[in-house]
Design an enzyme around this catalytic site. Structure first.
Site, PDB file in Angstrom:
ATOM      1  N   GLU A 188      14.679 -13.879   2.158  1.00 58.67           N
ATOM      2  CA  GLU A 188      13.521 -13.919   2.655  1.00 58.67           C
ATOM      3  C   GLU A 188      13.412 -15.025   3.536  1.00 58.67           C
ATOM      4  O   GLU A 188      13.661 -16.326   3.179  1.00 58.67           O
ATOM      5  CB  GLU A 188      12.513 -14.034   1.407  1.00 58.67           C
ATOM      6  CG  GLU A 188      11.132 -14.274   1.740  1.00 58.67           C
ATOM      7  CD  GLU A 188      10.450 -13.196   2.935  1.00 58.67           C
ATOM      8  OE1 GLU A 188      10.480 -12.356   2.581  1.00 58.67           O
ATOM      9  OE2 GLU A 188      10.228 -13.687   3.872  1.00 58.67           O
ATOM     10  N   LYS A 227       7.617 -16.726   2.994  1.00 51.71           N
ATOM     11  CA  LYS A 227       7.446 -17.008   1.461  1.00 51.71           C
ATOM     12  C   LYS A 227       7.422 -15.659   0.991  1.00 51.71           C
ATOM     13  O   LYS A 227       7.344 -14.433   1.273  1.00 51.71           O
ATOM     14  CB  LYS A 227       5.991 -17.416   1.150  1.00 51.71           C
ATOM     15  CG  LYS A 227       5.469 -18.877   1.645  1.00 51.71           C
ATOM     16  CD  LYS A 227       3.916 -18.927   1.292  1.00 51.71           C
ATOM     17  CE  LYS A 227       3.679 -20.716   1.670  1.00 51.71           C
ATOM     18  NZ  LYS A 227       2.223 -20.640   1.881  1.00 51.71           N
ATOM     19  N   GLY A 249       6.556 -12.646  -1.399  1.00 51.96           N
ATOM     20  CA  GLY A 249       5.192 -12.181  -1.555  1.00 51.96           C
ATOM     21  C   GLY A 249       4.950 -10.995  -0.406  1.00 51.96           C
ATOM     22  O   GLY A 249       4.179  -9.874  -0.419  1.00 51.96           O
ATOM     23  N   GLY A 264      -9.757   0.748  15.383  1.00 52.60           N
ATOM     24  CA  GLY A 264      -8.886   1.662  14.525  1.00 52.60           C
ATOM     25  C   GLY A 264      -9.635   1.723  13.281  1.00 52.60           C
ATOM     26  O   GLY A 264     -10.211   0.538  12.666  1.00 52.60           O
ATOM     27  N   GLY A 283      -9.017   3.429  10.282  1.00 56.08           N
ATOM     28  CA  GLY A 283      -8.173   3.575   9.364  1.00 56.08           C
ATOM     29  C   GLY A 283      -8.356   2.673   8.055  1.00 56.08           C
ATOM     30  O   GLY A 283      -9.469   2.251   7.993  1.00 56.08           O
ATOM     31  N   ARG A 325       0.786   0.079  11.520  1.00 56.07           N
ATOM     32  CA  ARG A 325       1.853  -0.802  11.429  1.00 56.07           C
ATOM     33  C   ARG A 325       3.081  -0.018  11.964  1.00 56.07           C
ATOM     34  O   ARG A 325       3.317   1.005  11.835  1.00 56.07           O
ATOM     35  CB  ARG A 325       1.920  -1.350  10.025  1.00 56.07           C
ATOM     36  CG  ARG A 325       0.590  -2.129   9.694  1.00 56.07           C
ATOM     37  CD  ARG A 325       0.567  -2.634   8.176  1.00 56.07           C
ATOM     38  NE  ARG A 325       1.656  -3.752   7.954  1.00 56.07           N
ATOM     39  CZ  ARG A 325       1.441  -4.953   8.199  1.00 56.07           C
ATOM     40  NH1 ARG A 325       0.265  -5.356   8.637  1.00 56.07           N
ATOM     41  NH2 ARG A 325       2.535  -5.912   8.078  1.00 56.07           N
ATOM     42  N   ASP A 328       7.895  -0.184   3.560  1.00 52.77           N
ATOM     43  CA  ASP A 328       7.325   0.073   4.923  1.00 52.77           C
ATOM     44  C   ASP A 328       8.425   0.346   5.943  1.00 52.77           C
ATOM     45  O   ASP A 328       8.145   0.858   6.973  1.00 52.77           O
ATOM     46  CB  ASP A 328       6.427  -0.982   5.365  1.00 52.77           C
ATOM     47  CG  ASP A 328       5.095  -1.122   4.729  1.00 52.77           C
ATOM     48  OD1 ASP A 328       5.022  -0.297   3.609  1.00 52.77           O
ATOM     49  OD2 ASP A 328       4.202  -1.686   5.047  1.00 52.77           O
ATOM     50  N   HIS A 351     -19.889   6.352 -23.315  1.00 52.33           N
ATOM     51  CA  HIS A 351     -21.164   6.175 -22.724  1.00 52.33           C
ATOM     52  C   HIS A 351     -21.853   4.920 -22.975  1.00 52.33           C
ATOM     53  O   HIS A 351     -21.836   4.319 -24.195  1.00 52.33           O
ATOM     54  CB  HIS A 351     -22.048   7.383 -23.599  1.00 52.33           C
ATOM     55  CG  HIS A 351     -23.390   7.244 -22.799  1.00 52.33           C
ATOM     56  ND1 HIS A 351     -23.684   7.908 -21.731  1.00 52.33           N
ATOM     57  CD2 HIS A 351     -24.619   6.882 -23.513  1.00 52.33           C
ATOM     58  CE1 HIS A 351     -25.040   7.565 -21.490  1.00 52.33           C
ATOM     59  NE2 HIS A 351     -25.677   7.310 -22.317  1.00 52.33           N
TER      60      HIS A 351
HETATM   61  P1  NAD Z   1      -4.147   3.432   9.510  1.00 52.01           P
HETATM   62  O1  NAD Z   1      -2.894   4.393  10.172  1.00 52.01           O
HETATM   63  O2  NAD Z   1      -4.687   3.596   8.303  1.00 52.01           O
HETATM   64  O3  NAD Z   1      -5.094   3.586  10.548  1.00 52.01           O
HETATM   65  C1  NAD Z   1      -5.118   3.387  12.068  1.00 52.01           C
HETATM   66  C2  NAD Z   1      -6.296   3.958  12.863  1.00 52.01           C
HETATM   67  O4  NAD Z   1      -6.256   3.560  14.263  1.00 52.01           O
HETATM   68  C3  NAD Z   1      -6.017   5.405  12.634  1.00 52.01           C
HETATM   69  O5  NAD Z   1      -7.280   6.167  12.199  1.00 52.01           O
HETATM   70  C4  NAD Z   1      -5.836   6.053  14.298  1.00 52.01           C
HETATM   71  O6  NAD Z   1      -6.480   7.089  14.926  1.00 52.01           O
HETATM   72  C5  NAD Z   1      -6.550   4.685  15.140  1.00 52.01           C
HETATM   73  N1  NAD Z   1      -5.971   4.289  16.327  1.00 52.01           N
HETATM   74  C6  NAD Z   1      -4.871   4.500  16.675  1.00 52.01           C
HETATM   75  N2  NAD Z   1      -4.729   3.943  17.848  1.00 52.01           N
HETATM   76  C7  NAD Z   1      -5.788   3.620  18.388  1.00 52.01           C
HETATM   77  C8  NAD Z   1      -6.596   3.255  19.637  1.00 52.01           C
HETATM   78  N3  NAD Z   1      -5.903   2.945  20.631  1.00 52.01           N
HETATM   79  N4  NAD Z   1      -7.877   2.983  19.776  1.00 52.01           N
HETATM   80  C9  NAD Z   1      -8.605   3.304  18.554  1.00 52.01           C
HETATM   81  N5  NAD Z   1      -8.278   3.636  17.388  1.00 52.01           N
HETATM   82  C10 NAD Z   1      -6.897   4.085  17.535  1.00 52.01           C
HETATM   83  O7  NAD Z   1      -3.505   1.990   9.924  1.00 52.01           O
HETATM   84  P2  NAD Z   1      -4.161   0.545   9.453  1.00 52.01           P
HETATM   85  O8  NAD Z   1      -5.553   0.718   9.124  1.00 52.01           O
HETATM   86  O9  NAD Z   1      -3.729  -0.405  10.567  1.00 52.01           O
HETATM   87  O10 NAD Z   1      -3.103   0.266   8.391  1.00 52.01           O
HETATM   88  C11 NAD Z   1      -1.810   0.221   8.410  1.00 52.01           C
HETATM   89  C12 NAD Z   1      -1.265   0.314   7.090  1.00 52.01           C
HETATM   90  O11 NAD Z   1      -1.445  -0.547   5.996  1.00 52.01           O
HETATM   91  C13 NAD Z   1      -1.307   1.777   6.711  1.00 52.01           C
HETATM   92  O12 NAD Z   1      -0.121   2.275   6.508  1.00 52.01           O
HETATM   93  C14 NAD Z   1      -2.121   1.711   5.287  1.00 52.01           C
HETATM   94  O13 NAD Z   1      -1.767   2.474   4.419  1.00 52.01           O
HETATM   95  C15 NAD Z   1      -1.672   0.000   4.902  1.00 52.01           C
HETATM   96  N6  NAD Z   1      -2.948  -0.263   4.091  1.00 52.01           N
HETATM   97  C16 NAD Z   1      -3.086  -0.071   3.151  1.00 52.01           C
HETATM   98  C17 NAD Z   1      -4.203  -0.443   2.412  1.00 52.01           C
HETATM   99  C18 NAD Z   1      -4.607   0.220   1.027  1.00 52.01           C
HETATM  100  O14 NAD Z   1      -3.948   0.849   0.681  1.00 52.01           O
HETATM  101  N7  NAD Z   1      -6.059  -0.271   0.702  1.00 52.01           N
HETATM  102  C19 NAD Z   1      -4.849  -1.464   3.104  1.00 52.01           C
HETATM  103  C20 NAD Z   1      -4.482  -2.065   4.125  1.00 52.01           C
HETATM  104  C21 NAD Z   1      -3.440  -1.458   4.762  1.00 52.01           C
END
Ligand code: NAD
Length: 464
Positions: free
Chosen positions: A33, A36, A38, A177, A179, A270, A311, A443
């Protein structure tokens, strides 16, 4: 004769799980690594992000204390102090990193500091030192993707790497984004009082990929109600620095817009992090998108005795999927028959407020597959515990084959992350809804909403 049975490259959830699990099975293990232990999850991802979401939760609760009969002694209200928030987050991270380091030590895992690089079959070099092993597991993780023109500087343009550990709160923030990361941070920023704009490229603004659209819609409405401005179908142009911050021009189907913010959080996904790992030189196949190609039944790469997990492989980018893949790889190394991960039925959680959680098929997926389905839903609005905790927004949605097992379990609402366990088991055990409905739910509890939904499949119900 090798130095170790196994060398693991990368100390994030995939890598440390592989090291701990293989050491518990009696293998001699080295873990390389460069930072760190983790990885992203503990140091700048899941753990600090959830600590920030908890801070937002505390503020929400404090601001609604009067609803519960707790009256403030003055009307000064509450202000987030982000330096203190960062200190608390760091405390949580440090404790976990320390605990993990201790656990690795107790299992006699040799930690080698440095950037690992495959140099010969079974040999990994790390900053001048060479470690040999009969088996190699690559678990080097991922890094935030960037957009040309939005190169992160850690101040005005940031990624989750920065936002999870920052001691300064932006007053006005644009999150690019919608997501998982985008929604979790939009939720935090909105709740702690930042003026928050979410810009998503796809036609659905919140969680366009992944969860059941009806469930994602509840989160979208809740965010909008609390003050997040959401733009779907947003095409963002390059940012411009202004005296006050950053000017962003973007186009949506409704027309051109302009926005001035203090900070832009880029959360567009990512990329696998395999920089300088020496993959192709060692005959390891890499996809066009940079992921290491593996046989997911064993996590073997194209090179003998080299495995990849987490990943860096093109499977759901979730810490717990990395854990599961670590076990598959180590069992294969041990000559055991591993049970491969069923990627279509892994647990997913978005820890925004309200939380979204699911396992298995969404309604559109089941319909597109031509499956004859039955669906039942139950809102938290009528649930006693939800009323008691003052958090009634959300629902349970269960999708089953007609007269058959549960194939999709979806939640949005209070503690969905914790409630998911029952539905995850049901989907993966291929339980019938009436079987789950016959089990008693305490309940009053939030889980009663699950029991009620399952019972409805019998054609009868209590409060449904
Ligand atoms: P994501 O793939 O979940 O979402 C990325 C979003 O960005 C998508 O909806 C996409 O359409 C949008 N997008 C892409 N290019 C764009 C642009 N130029 N302009 C506007 N929107 C755009 O990716 P993330 O949210 O960055 O997360 C990354 C990774 O980390 C994922 O694999 C996720 O599963 C993981 N993660 C998981 C958790 C959890 O499980 N709670 C939390 C954080 C991250």
């Amino acid at each position: 004769m090798s130095d170790y049975d196994l060398v693991v490259v990368g100390g994030g959830p995939g890598g440390y799980a592989a090291a701990l699990y293989s050491a518990s099975a009696g293998l001699s293990v080295a873990l390389i690594e460069r930072d760190k232990v983790g990885g992203t999850c503990l140091n700048r991802g899941c753990i600090p992000a959830k600590a920030l979401l908890q801070t937002a939760e505390v503020l929400r609760t404090a601001e609604h204390a009067a609803d519960f009969g707790i009256m403030p002694n003055s009307d000064a209200g509450f202000t987030p102090d982000w330096a203190r928030v960062a200190t608390r987050t760091t405390g949580v991270v440090d404790k976990l990193v320390g605990g993990l380091s201790g656990l690795l030590k107790r299992r006699k895992v040799a930690i080698v500091n440095g950037h690992g690089r495959l140099v010969r079959p079974g040999v990994v070099a790390a900053d001048g030192q060479e470690v040999s092993a009969d088996n190699v597991i690559l678990a080097t993780g991922s890094a935030p993707r960037s957009i040309p023109g939005f190169e992160p500087d850690g101040e005005r343009i940031v990624t989750s790497d920065h936002s999870t550990r920052s001691d300064r709160l932006p007053e006005r923030v644009a999150v690019i984004g919608g997501g998982v990361i985008g929604c979790e941070f939009a939720s935090v920023f909105t709740d702690v009082g930042s003026q928050t704009t979410l810009l998503e490229a796809m036609s659905v603004g919140v969680l366009p990929i992944g969860p059941d659209p009806e469930i994602a819609g509840v989160l979208a409405k809740a965010l909008a109600r609390r003050g997040t401005t959401i733009h779907a179908g947003a095409r963002v142009g390059p940012p411009e620095r202004t005296d006050g911050g950053m000017a962003l021009a973007f186009e949506t189907p409704k027309g051109a817009e302009k926005l001035e913010v203090d900070q832009v959080l880029v959360a567009i996904g990512r990329r696998p992090y395999t920089d300088g790992l020496g993959l192709t030189e060692q005959g390891i196949e890499v996809s066009d998108r940079g992921f290491i190609a593996v046989d997911t039944a064993t996590m073997r790469t194209a090179a003998p005795n080299v495995y990849a997990i987490g990943d860096v492989v093109e499977t759901p980018g979730l810490a717990h999927v990395g854990y599961a893949e670590a076990i598959v790889a180590v069992q294969t190394i041990l000559g055991e028959k591993a049970v491969p991960v069923d990627y279509a039925r892994v647990p997913w959680v978005v820890y925004a407020h309200p939380e979204v959680a699911w396992a298995g098929m969404t309604e559109p997926e089941a319909r597109a597959a031509g499956i004859d389905i039955e669906i039942h839903k139950h809102k938290f609005a009528g649930n006693g515990r939800a009323m008691i905790i003052g958090d009634t927004d959300g629902m349970v949605k269960v999708i089953a084959r007609k007269d058959g097992p549960i194939i999709g379990f979806h939640l949005v609402g209070p503690w969905a992350s914790e409630l998911l366990a029952e539905g995850y088991l049901a989907v993966n055990w291929e339980a019938l809804p009436e079987e789950v409905g016959a089990f008693i739910h305490p309940h009053p509890s939030l889980s009663e909403a699950i029991g009620e939904t399952m019972l409805t499949f019998t054609g009868r119900s209590l409060h449904g």
